[in-house]
Design an enzyme around this catalytic site. Structure first.
Site, PDB file in Angstrom:
ATOM      1  N   SER A  95       0.808  -1.209   0.000  1.00 64.91           N
ATOM      2  CA  SER A  95       0.000   0.000   0.000  1.00 64.91           C
ATOM      3  C   SER A  95       0.849   1.270   0.000  1.00 64.91           C
ATOM      4  CB  SER A  95      -0.928   0.022   1.218  1.00 64.91           C
ATOM      5  OG  SER A  95      -1.638   1.243   1.280  1.00 64.91           O
ATOM      6  N   SER A 148      -0.658   4.139   0.628  1.00 66.59           N
ATOM      7  CA  SER A 148      -1.458   5.095   1.396  1.00 66.59           C
ATOM      8  C   SER A 148      -0.662   5.817   2.476  1.00 66.59           C
ATOM      9  CB  SER A 148      -2.669   4.388   2.009  1.00 66.59           C
ATOM     10  OG  SER A 148      -3.577   3.988   1.002  1.00 66.59           O
ATOM     11  N   LYS A 152     -13.767  -4.144   2.740  1.00 69.70           N
ATOM     12  CA  LYS A 152     -14.734  -3.088   2.433  1.00 69.70           C
ATOM     13  C   LYS A 152     -16.168  -3.475   2.788  1.00 69.70           C
ATOM     14  CE  LYS A 152     -11.871  -1.078  -1.229  1.00 69.70           C
ATOM     15  NZ  LYS A 152     -11.793  -0.668  -2.653  1.00 69.70           N
ATOM     16  N   ASN A 185     -14.722   2.179   2.142  1.00 72.77           N
ATOM     17  CA  ASN A 185     -13.261   2.190   2.168  1.00 72.77           C
ATOM     18  C   ASN A 185     -12.719   3.245   3.130  1.00 72.77           C
ATOM     19  OD1 ASN A 185     -13.702   4.542   0.689  1.00 72.77           O
ATOM     20  ND2 ASN A 185     -11.956   4.194  -0.658  1.00 72.77           N
ATOM     21  N   ALA A 202     -16.446  -8.169 -11.805  1.00 75.44           N
ATOM     22  CA  ALA A 202     -17.748  -8.063 -11.132  1.00 75.44           C
ATOM     23  C   ALA A 202     -17.600  -8.030  -9.616  1.00 75.44           C
ATOM     24  CB  ALA A 202     -18.645  -9.240 -11.547  1.00 75.44           C
ATOM     25  N   GLY A 203     -16.440  -7.593  -9.117  1.00 74.80           N
ATOM     26  CA  GLY A 203     -16.221  -7.528  -7.678  1.00 74.80           C
ATOM     27  C   GLY A 203     -16.661  -6.203  -7.088  1.00 74.80           C
TER      28      GLY A 203
END
Length: 270
Positions: A16, A18, A66, A87, A125-126
């Site tokens: 990540s 972030s 999530k 999120n 399709a998640g």
């Protein structure tokens, strides 16, 4: 402010970016806030959340947390409610749940001049596909074609499209395709599609916005010839800006003080 601890949780999480993005933003804003990363498995989320003390201001959540965060939130913004995915949790006001992925996609596309499209194809399709679908509707898409290895997984997306007034169809990658203006790929990083499939999607897919950004170019982007191939790094940056707005003042649509300088500092550490 008394609440000054933040983190991104997920599994895996070592990759990540972030912490770097948030640290750069808080430095510009003059905030002495600590933002870390923590590996939290799906089954451990409840206990981890329950173990936080009053020093925690908020959390960023990535996969596979999530949906767990959505269930844990005591209030939801519109995008979190529509997508079933959170999120961002603001802990300084209970557990307010937000989805900044939708706005992050819209903002990233706008940076490239993509603001109004009629036909969109979504690959995958998640959970991220739901955010892509809502974003597509909000930039004008009246027809959305979802492609997935298991199209039955897209039933929720079709229902969401109906709720939002957009015609959504679902099919496999191998079924016939019609031209679209924009393709949004929400496939996990490292996903490999057959060369013939990439060629078919590319030939009628318009510009490609691939939420994957590492490694870049993705195999899909490397084979894309239908239009520009855009990295998901822009979405990563823009959804983080919206998270920081939430942590700073509680709303994702109200800009930060000196936001251009904040964004420039964040972009420099990507």
């Amino acid at each position: 402010m008394s609440r000054h601890r933040l983190a991104v949780w997920g599994d895996p999480i070592a990759h990540s970016k972030s912490p770097q993005l948030h640290a750069a933003a808080y430095a510009v804003l003059g905030l002495d806030w600590e933002y870390t990363r923590r590996q939290v498995a799906e089954g451990a989320f409840g206990a981890a959340l329950g173990g936080l003390d009053g020093s925690w201001r908020g959390l960023s959540l990535t996969m596979p947390l999530k949906e767990q965060a959505h269930r844990a939130a005591t209030a939801l913004d519109r995008h979190a409610d529509l997508t079933g995915a959170v999120n961002t949790l603001l802990l300084s006001e209970g557990r307010r749940g937000f989805n900044t992925d939708v706005g992050g996609i819209i903002d990233a596309l706008a940076e490239h001049g993509i603001r109004d499209v009629a036909r969109v194809r979504i690959l995958g399709a998640g959970a991220t596909a739901a955010s892509a679908l809502v974003a597509s509707v909000e930039i004008g898409a009246a027809a959305i074609d979802v492609r997935a290895r298991r199209p039955e997984r897209a039933a929720g997306l079709v229902a969401l499209g109906e709720r939002l007034g957009s015609a959504v169809s679902a099919a496999s990658f191998d079924e016939p395709i019609a031209p679209v203006d924009l393709t949004i790929a929400t496939l996990p990083g490292g996903t490999e599609l057959e060369e013939a499939t990439v060629a078919r999607l590319s030939a009628s897919g318009g510009a490609l916005f691939d939420v994957a950004y590492a490694p870049w170019p993705s195999s899909l982007a490397a084979g894309w010839s239908g239009g520009a191939a855009l990295s998901g790094e822009g979405m990563l940056l823009r959804q983080a800006v919206r998270q920081i707005r939430i942590f700073h003042h509680g709303e994702q649509d109200t800009p930060l003080p000196s936001e251009p300088a904040v964004i420039a500092a964040m972009r420099a550490v990507l």
